[in-house]
Design an enzyme around this catalytic site. Sequence first.
Site, short mmCIF file in Angstrom:
data_model
loop_
_atom_site.label_atom_id
_atom_site.label_comp_id
_atom_site.label_asym_id
_atom_site.label_seq_id
_atom_site.Cartn_x
_atom_site.Cartn_y
_atom_site.Cartn_z
CB ILE A 272 -50.68 2.36 -15.52
CG1 ILE A 272 -49.69 1.90 -16.60
CG2 ILE A 272 -51.39 3.62 -15.97
CD1 ILE A 272 -50.36 1.54 -17.94
CB SER A 273 -45.20 3.40 -13.91
OG SER A 273 -45.20 2.62 -12.75
CD GLN A 274 -43.86 10.48 -15.85
OE1 GLN A 274 -43.43 10.28 -14.71
NE2 GLN A 274 -43.55 11.53 -16.57
#
Length: 225
Positions: free
Chosen positions: A73-75
Amino acid sequence: MSPTEEERQRRGSGMTSQRTRERLIERLYEEGLSSPQVLEVIRRTPRHLFVDEALAHRAYEDTALPIGHNQTISQPYMVGRMTELLLAGGPLDKVLEIGTGCGYQTAVLAQLVERVFTVERIQSLQDRAKERLAELKLRNVVYRWGDGWEGWPALAPYNGIMVTAAARDVPQALLDQLAPGGRLVIPVGAGEVQDLLLIVREENGYSRHVLDSVRFVPLLNGPLA
Ligand code: SAH
């Protein structure tokens, strides 16, 4: 005086509490995100629902987290940054996203644009994302299991395209599917660190801006069952 257990519970459950979420927003603001709309959407999107329960206590840290299948999951900062870049040219009605993953970026986009079309190569990830967005009552999203290198030609053109995995080079299909004035935000590079590019379709050709150094998982080839 230390709070009683009952008080602690009333204030929310530890690391997913409202206070923890506020701290993330403050941090994103300090790091340079400036759109009140984008920050507000990140504030109200329950990121802990997009990760495994065992990682929920870390959901409001500004870091990428594993979501299985070797994906992440992206930052939150990167989600906000790419969303701001996409929206900086004005409101968008049709946005194509490549790399649904757990659906967190999709959920953020869905609250800021009219319709999101999202493509993912790993079907099980996308199925789970679909369930989460339905639970959150985000209904303006259409899903496709397929290869993001091809975009989604049947529904083109798009006013915005966001790619959340790093491409060796910019997929020609995505350039073709961009509407006039449309914006493409994409990490490009074959190494561990890539360049975040903003490409805008002008009347004659494309303008290309190299923005940040970023780290994304690679944009792979072909759909996967
Ligand atoms: N926006 C997502 C990021 C997921 S990581 C999130 O916040 O969860 C990148 C995603 O791109 C992964 O789910 C990966 O499976 C997907 N991906 C990689 N190559 C792809 C391709 N060719 N087509 C579609 N999706 C791809």
